[in-house]
Scaffold this active site. Structure first.
Site, mmCIF file in Angstrom:
data_model
loop_
_atom_site.group_PDB
_atom_site.id
_atom_site.type_symbol
_atom_site.label_atom_id
_atom_site.label_comp_id
_atom_site.label_asym_id
_atom_site.label_seq_id
_atom_site.Cartn_x
_atom_site.Cartn_y
_atom_site.Cartn_z
ATOM 1 C CD GLU A 159 79.148 54.449 74.733
ATOM 2 O OE1 GLU A 159 79.436 55.631 74.531
ATOM 3 O OE2 GLU A 159 79.574 53.500 74.036
ATOM 4 C CB CYS A 202 81.619 50.265 72.312
ATOM 5 S SG CYS A 202 80.605 51.500 71.542
ATOM 6 C CE1 TYR A 261 77.615 58.738 67.149
ATOM 7 C CE2 TYR A 261 75.869 57.111 66.907
ATOM 8 C CZ TYR A 261 77.205 57.417 67.131
ATOM 9 O OH TYR A 261 78.108 56.425 67.329
ATOM 10 C CB THR A 303 75.785 54.725 63.030
ATOM 11 O OG1 THR A 303 76.118 55.972 63.660
ATOM 12 C CG2 THR A 303 76.292 54.746 61.613
ATOM 13 C CG HIS A 337 82.165 47.744 68.512
ATOM 14 N ND1 HIS A 337 80.898 47.796 69.051
ATOM 15 C CD2 HIS A 337 82.479 49.024 68.173
ATOM 16 C CE1 HIS A 337 80.480 49.044 69.057
ATOM 17 N NE2 HIS A 337 81.417 49.812 68.520
ATOM 18 C CE LYS A 350 85.010 51.216 54.896
ATOM 19 N NZ LYS A 350 85.028 52.661 55.083
ATOM 20 C CG ASN A 400 76.851 51.232 67.934
ATOM 21 O OD1 ASN A 400 77.108 50.237 68.603
ATOM 22 N ND2 ASN A 400 77.705 52.229 67.786
ATOM 23 C CB SER A 403 85.025 55.953 71.053
ATOM 24 O OG SER A 403 84.706 55.600 69.739
HETATM 25 P P1 HMG Z 1 79.073 59.769 56.233
HETATM 26 O O1 HMG Z 1 79.823 61.034 56.061
HETATM 27 O O2 HMG Z 1 77.620 59.855 56.153
HETATM 28 O O3 HMG Z 1 79.420 58.672 55.253
HETATM 29 O O4 HMG Z 1 79.526 59.171 57.662
HETATM 30 P P2 HMG Z 1 80.294 58.607 53.895
HETATM 31 O O5 HMG Z 1 79.971 59.743 53.031
HETATM 32 O O6 HMG Z 1 81.718 58.328 54.233
HETATM 33 O O7 HMG Z 1 79.652 57.273 53.301
HETATM 34 C C1 HMG Z 1 79.673 56.087 53.996
HETATM 35 C C2 HMG Z 1 79.881 54.976 52.975
HETATM 36 O O8 HMG Z 1 78.738 54.925 52.110
HETATM 37 C C3 HMG Z 1 81.089 55.171 52.070
HETATM 38 O O9 HMG Z 1 81.644 53.895 51.840
HETATM 39 C C4 HMG Z 1 80.456 55.674 50.772
HETATM 40 O O10 HMG Z 1 81.230 55.394 49.610
HETATM 41 C C5 HMG Z 1 79.178 54.840 50.760
HETATM 42 P P3 HMG Z 1 83.146 53.539 52.319
HETATM 43 O O11 HMG Z 1 84.041 54.503 51.636
HETATM 44 O O12 HMG Z 1 83.166 53.773 53.830
HETATM 45 O O13 HMG Z 1 83.326 52.134 51.934
HETATM 46 N N1 HMG Z 1 78.116 55.398 49.891
HETATM 47 C C6 HMG Z 1 77.329 54.622 49.119
HETATM 48 N N2 HMG Z 1 77.278 53.273 48.921
HETATM 49 C C7 HMG Z 1 76.338 52.785 48.063
HETATM 50 N N3 HMG Z 1 75.455 53.587 47.403
HETATM 51 C C8 HMG Z 1 75.470 54.910 47.563
HETATM 52 C C9 HMG Z 1 76.437 55.492 48.448
HETATM 53 N N4 HMG Z 1 76.714 56.753 48.852
HETATM 54 C C10 HMG Z 1 77.747 56.674 49.739
HETATM 55 N N5 HMG Z 1 74.599 55.689 46.902
HETATM 56 C C11 HMG Z 1 80.009 57.698 59.458
HETATM 57 C C12 HMG Z 1 79.593 57.807 57.978
HETATM 58 C C13 HMG Z 1 80.134 56.236 59.836
HETATM 59 C C14 HMG Z 1 81.365 58.371 59.659
HETATM 60 C C15 HMG Z 1 78.921 58.380 60.338
HETATM 61 O O14 HMG Z 1 77.706 57.696 60.202
HETATM 62 C C16 HMG Z 1 79.287 58.458 61.804
HETATM 63 O O15 HMG Z 1 79.966 59.391 62.233
HETATM 64 N N6 HMG Z 1 78.829 57.468 62.646
HETATM 65 C C17 HMG Z 1 79.126 57.456 64.080
HETATM 66 C C18 HMG Z 1 80.567 57.071 64.380
HETATM 67 C C19 HMG Z 1 80.868 55.603 64.207
HETATM 68 O O16 HMG Z 1 79.992 54.759 64.210
HETATM 69 N N7 HMG Z 1 82.176 55.265 64.117
HETATM 70 C C20 HMG Z 1 82.596 53.893 63.983
HETATM 71 C C21 HMG Z 1 83.971 53.641 64.586
HETATM 72 S S1 HMG Z 1 84.051 54.215 66.277
HETATM 73 C C22 HMG Z 1 83.208 52.994 67.188
HETATM 74 O O17 HMG Z 1 82.930 51.951 66.677
HETATM 75 C C23 HMG Z 1 82.829 53.321 68.581
HETATM 76 C C24 HMG Z 1 81.376 53.688 68.801
HETATM 77 O O18 HMG Z 1 80.572 52.511 68.749
HETATM 78 C C25 HMG Z 1 81.193 54.413 70.121
HETATM 79 C C26 HMG Z 1 81.755 53.800 71.378
HETATM 80 O O19 HMG Z 1 82.803 53.190 71.449
HETATM 81 O O20 HMG Z 1 81.116 54.060 72.402
HETATM 82 C C27 HMG Z 1 80.860 54.618 67.748
#
Ligand code: HMG
Length: 390
Positions: free
Chosen positions: A79, A111, A143, A152, A233, A242, A275, A309
């Site tokens: 992609e 992906c 990103y 990520t 993935h 998870k 990733n 996605s």
């Molecule tokens: P965010 O807003 O930075 O994260 O976004 P958050 O505030 O939700 O925190 C993440 C985790 O860290 C949480 O844990 C927090 O509690 C923890 P969870 O509730 O998830 O278990 N946390 C801590 N842990 C320990 N010590 C601390 C602490 N503070 C917080 N001090 C997000 C995170 C992944 C959403 C963001 O990085 C993002 O948007 N990433 C890109 C999208 C993505 O990867 N999505 C995955 C599913 S989609 C997919 O896999 C397809 C893809 O590969 C693309 C394709 O298909 O081409 C992306």
């Protein structure tokens, strides 16, 4: 007839960013990245490493073992395409000196692209038992600086040689697919970085996992206890964790412990590169094979969850082949990861910004990749050139 992965190769960039340093620079607790997201480092691609060079370099790892006279198909899933029309696979074919008689093209569904290619290759080899196929997942995940997706990012390629009577894993018949037209992550034609609804994307990923896993279990009269490991993935390792929690929810205590331990082995490489988009699932599989040791025995079933996605999910499985260990290159991969150059956050930001710039019609680029590796050497009249480092 047994069909599956006969050889597997992996390539990543020669530079990385330490995510503790990124956390400090962004004013975030490093544990959020290390534990909350589950990543240690991420691969950073400079202007001279693109999906073509990564695809070529990952395939070079095993190409000497391939009988080119039997090769009939080369598919690149990506992609992060480098041209709106011409397939990346043609550049790969040329660099690798593959026969002109093969069928070759590029596949896109976020992906999921490499899995789409893998399933086509499985069907192709079934229909043409004397022929073989190469399927490559190659991507650079971008990103943008200072975005929540920044941590990520990553880059790399996994290349798989698909044949009958495979040496590594033989796929079971069947698969469970699920798709919906949704906007969790996308990259419009005029964008160089991805747009994402991050939290929503993680919910959809889990929903698609549950749907396809349940469907596969029902289809084949299996339970989670029938798997020695499940690979995912891995956009970031916490995402797979998870899903794995959902997978083991109804497993016996023994199976739960085994699936959890093997999950950790499957994340070792992904934690260090980030990733890989299309290649991520297959890097999880490689990481499992090269790190689980005696935990993995021939004849055992391994599950695969592919997610792209947009969105498309698929669950399938295979059985490990006796002697698979002989066909792995663990030392080479560990050396590749340990010999990368560490960038400071400022250096990473410069490299990142440079890669987003449009190149002039004619330009020659030099690269610091190691000898024997391919790099993007620039373009003439906007036609891209790839060279091998002397
Ligand atoms: P965010 O807003 O930075 O994260 O976004 P958050 O505030 O939700 O925190 C993440 C985790 O860290 C949480 O844990 C927090 O509690 C923890 P969870 O509730 O998830 O278990 N946390 C801590 N842990 C320990 N010590 C601390 C602490 N503070 C917080 N001090 C997000 C995170 C992944 C959403 C963001 O990085 C993002 O948007 N990433 C890109 C999208 C993505 O990867 N999505 C995955 C599913 S989609 C997919 O896999 C397809 C893809 O590969 C693309 C394709 O298909 O081409 C992306």
């Amino acid at each position: 007839m047994k069909i599956g992965i006969d050889r597997i190769g992996f390539a990543t960039t020669n530079k990385y960013l330490d995510l503790d340093e990124l956390a400090n620079a962004r004013g975030v607790d490093p544990n959020k990245f290390k534990i909350g997201i589950g990543q240690n480092k991420m691969a950073v691609a400079d202007m001279t490493e693109d999906i073509v060079t990564l695809a070529i370099n990952s395939t070079l790892e095993y190409l000497d073992d391939v009988d080119l006279a039997k090769l009939g198909l080369l598919i690149v899933g990506t992609e992060s395409g480098i041209d709106q029309s011409k397939s990346a696979s043609l550049f790969v074919k040329e660099a690798l000196n593959l026969p002109n008689e093969i069928r070759t093209f590029e596949v896109k569904e976020a992906c999921f692209g490499a899995t789409a290619g893998l399933m086509m290759a499985r069907d192709y080899v079934r229909a043409h038992p004397n022929h073989t196929a190469i399927v490559i997942g190659s991507d650079i995940a971008r990103y943008g600086l200072n975005t929540s997706g920044e941590v990520t990012q990553g880059a790399g390629a996994v290349s798989m040689f698909i044949a009958q009577e495979p040496k590594i894993i033989a796929f079971e018949e069947g698969h469970a697919s699920y798709s919906e037209d949704i906007n969790d992550f996308w990259r419009p034609n005029n964008f160089k970085t991805a747009l994402v609804d991050g939290k929503y994307s993680t919910e959809i990923y889990l929903k698609f996992f549950q749907k396809t896993f349940d469907a596969y279990l029902n289809q084949n009269k299996l339970t989670a206890d029938d798997f020695t490991a499940i690979t995912y993935h891995l956009p970031f390792t916490k995402m797979g964790l998870k899903a794995n929690r959902l997978a083991v929810a109804e497993a016996s205590e023994d199976s739960k412990a085994r699936l959890e331990e093997n999950f950790e082995y499957s994340t070792k490489y992904g934690r260090e590169v980030g990733n890989l988009y299309t290649g991520s699932l297959y890097l999880s599989f490689l990481s499992l094979l090269e790190n689980a040791g005696a935990n993995l025995q021939a004849g055992k079933r391994i599950g695969f969850f592919s997610y792209g996605s947009g969105a498309m999910g698929e669950f399938f499985a295979g059985e490990l082949v006796s002697g698979y260990e002989q066909y792995l290159n663990k030392e080479l991969h560990q050396q590749m990861l340990s010999e990368r150059t560490k960038l400071s956050v400022a250096e990473y930001e410069n490299v990142f910004t440079e890669t987003l710039k449009d190149l002039p019609e004619d330009i020659e680029l030099s690269s610091d990749v190691t000898a024997g590796k391919y790099y993007f050497a620039g373009q003439n009249g906007f036609a891209r050139n790839y060279k091998i480092k002397k």
